[in-house]
Motif scaffolding. Structure first.
Motif, PDB file in Angstrom:
ATOM      1  N   LEU A  18       0.822  -1.205   0.000  1.00 38.97           N
ATOM      2  CA  LEU A  18       0.000   0.000   0.000  1.00 38.97           C
ATOM      3  C   LEU A  18       0.859   1.258   0.000  1.00 38.97           C
ATOM      4  N   ARG A  19       1.922   1.245   0.792  1.00 37.72           N
ATOM      5  CA  ARG A  19       2.797   2.421   0.860  1.00 37.72           C
ATOM      6  C   ARG A  19       3.498   2.650  -0.479  1.00 37.72           C
ATOM      7  N   ASN A  20       3.976   1.593  -1.095  1.00 31.53           N
ATOM      8  CA  ASN A  20       4.633   1.730  -2.392  1.00 31.53           C
ATOM      9  C   ASN A  20       3.649   2.197  -3.463  1.00 31.53           C
ATOM     10  N   ALA A  21       2.428   1.693  -3.422  1.00 31.27           N
ATOM     11  CA  ALA A  21       1.406   2.134  -4.371  1.00 31.27           C
ATOM     12  C   ALA A  21       1.094   3.621  -4.152  1.00 31.27           C
ATOM     13  N   PHE A  22       1.027   4.033  -2.898  1.00 32.52           N
ATOM     14  CA  PHE A  22       0.783   5.437  -2.586  1.00 32.52           C
ATOM     15  C   PHE A  22       1.906   6.309  -3.131  1.00 32.52           C
ATOM     16  N   ARG A  23       3.135   5.933  -2.862  1.00 33.72           N
ATOM     17  CA  ARG A  23       4.286   6.723  -3.324  1.00 33.72           C
ATOM     18  C   ARG A  23       4.314   6.820  -4.851  1.00 33.72           C
ATOM     19  N   THR A  24       4.025   5.721  -5.517  1.00 35.09           N
ATOM     20  CA  THR A  24       3.991   5.724  -6.978  1.00 35.09           C
ATOM     21  C   THR A  24       2.912   6.677  -7.484  1.00 35.09           C
ATOM     22  N   SER A  25       1.746   6.635  -6.863  1.00 32.51           N
ATOM     23  CA  SER A  25       0.646   7.529  -7.256  1.00 32.51           C
ATOM     24  C   SER A  25       1.020   8.992  -7.072  1.00 32.51           C
ATOM     25  N   VAL A  26       1.631   9.301  -5.949  1.00 30.76           N
ATOM     26  CA  VAL A  26       2.021  10.680  -5.652  1.00 30.76           C
ATOM     27  C   VAL A  26       2.996  11.199  -6.713  1.00 30.76           C
ATOM     28  N   ILE A  27       3.946  10.369  -7.069  1.00 32.50           N
ATOM     29  CA  ILE A  27       4.951  10.783  -8.053  1.00 32.50           C
ATOM     30  C   ILE A  27       4.344  10.884  -9.448  1.00 32.50           C
ATOM     31  N   GLU A  28       3.652   9.840  -9.874  1.00 29.88           N
ATOM     32  CA  GLU A  28       3.120   9.806 -11.235  1.00 29.88           C
ATOM     33  C   GLU A  28       2.021  10.837 -11.475  1.00 29.88           C
ATOM     34  N   GLU A  33       1.172  17.709  -1.544  1.00 33.34           N
ATOM     35  CA  GLU A  33       1.319  17.137  -0.207  1.00 33.34           C
ATOM     36  C   GLU A  33       0.084  17.323   0.671  1.00 33.34           C
ATOM     37  N   ASP A  34      -0.656  18.394   0.482  1.00 28.92           N
ATOM     38  CA  ASP A  34      -1.837  18.620   1.321  1.00 28.92           C
ATOM     39  C   ASP A  34      -2.966  17.626   1.036  1.00 28.92           C
ATOM     40  N   LYS A  35      -2.861  16.858  -0.021  1.00 26.32           N
ATOM     41  CA  LYS A  35      -3.875  15.856  -0.357  1.00 26.32           C
ATOM     42  C   LYS A  35      -3.411  14.420  -0.067  1.00 26.32           C
ATOM     43  N   ALA A  40      -4.158   8.523   0.714  1.00 28.44           N
ATOM     44  CA  ALA A  40      -3.762   7.314   1.443  1.00 28.44           C
ATOM     45  C   ALA A  40      -4.965   6.662   2.112  1.00 28.44           C
ATOM     46  N   ALA A  41      -5.841   7.470   2.692  1.00 29.93           N
ATOM     47  CA  ALA A  41      -7.038   6.942   3.349  1.00 29.93           C
ATOM     48  C   ALA A  41      -7.925   6.218   2.338  1.00 29.93           C
ATOM     49  N   TRP A  60       2.172   6.512   8.748  1.00 31.09           N
ATOM     50  CA  TRP A  60       3.293   5.735   8.242  1.00 31.09           C
ATOM     51  C   TRP A  60       3.310   5.748   6.705  1.00 31.09           C
ATOM     52  N   ILE A  61       2.155   5.636   6.092  1.00 29.66           N
ATOM     53  CA  ILE A  61       2.081   5.616   4.629  1.00 29.66           C
ATOM     54  C   ILE A  61       2.529   6.950   4.047  1.00 29.66           C
ATOM     55  N   VAL A  62       2.110   8.058   4.630  1.00 36.34           N
ATOM     56  CA  VAL A  62       2.393   9.368   4.030  1.00 36.34           C
ATOM     57  C   VAL A  62       3.719   9.983   4.469  1.00 36.34           C
ATOM     58  N   ARG A  63       4.367   9.418   5.455  1.00 31.36           N
ATOM     59  CA  ARG A  63       5.614  10.052   5.905  1.00 31.36           C
ATOM     60  C   ARG A  63       6.688   9.954   4.827  1.00 31.36           C
ATOM     61  N   LYS A  64       7.552  10.953   4.836  1.00 26.68           N
ATOM     62  CA  LYS A  64       8.612  11.043   3.817  1.00 26.68           C
ATOM     63  C   LYS A  64       9.771  10.142   4.164  1.00 26.68           C
TER      64      LYS A  64
END
Length: 64
Positions: A18-28, A33-35, A40-41, A60-64
Motif C-alpha cells: 500500500l505504501r509503495n502504491a501510494f508513493r507511486t501515485s504521488v509521483i506519477e 502534499e496537502d492531499k 492514502a485513506a 506511516w504511509i504518508v511520511r517522507k
C-alpha cells in the motif's frame, strides 16, 4: 475465494505494498502534499472495504 481485509488484518507485507502504491501515485500523478492523507485513506479504504482506518497507519504511509 474472498479474503477478509479488515483494518486489523492488514499484514506488514500488505502495508508495504500500500505504501509503495501510494508513493507511486504521488509521483506519477504529482499529487500535492496537502492531499496525501486523503489519498492514502482512500487507498486503504478501497483495500480493506472499510472506512475504519488507523491514524498510525496513515501517518506511516504518508511520511517522507
Amino acid at each position: 475465494m474472498a479474503q477478509n481485509h479488515s483494518a486489523c488484518a492488514i499484514s506488514a507485507f500488505d502495508c508495504d505494498i500500500l505504501r509503495n502504491a501510494f508513493r507511486t501515485s504521488v509521483i506519477e500523478e504529482r499529487i500535492p502534499e496537502d492531499k496525501w492523507r486523503s489519498i492514502a485513506a482512500r487507498l486503504v479504504s478501497d483495500f480493506t472495504d472499510s472506512d475504519d482506518i488507523e491514524s498510525d497507519l496513515l501517518e506511516w504511509i504518508v511520511r517522507k
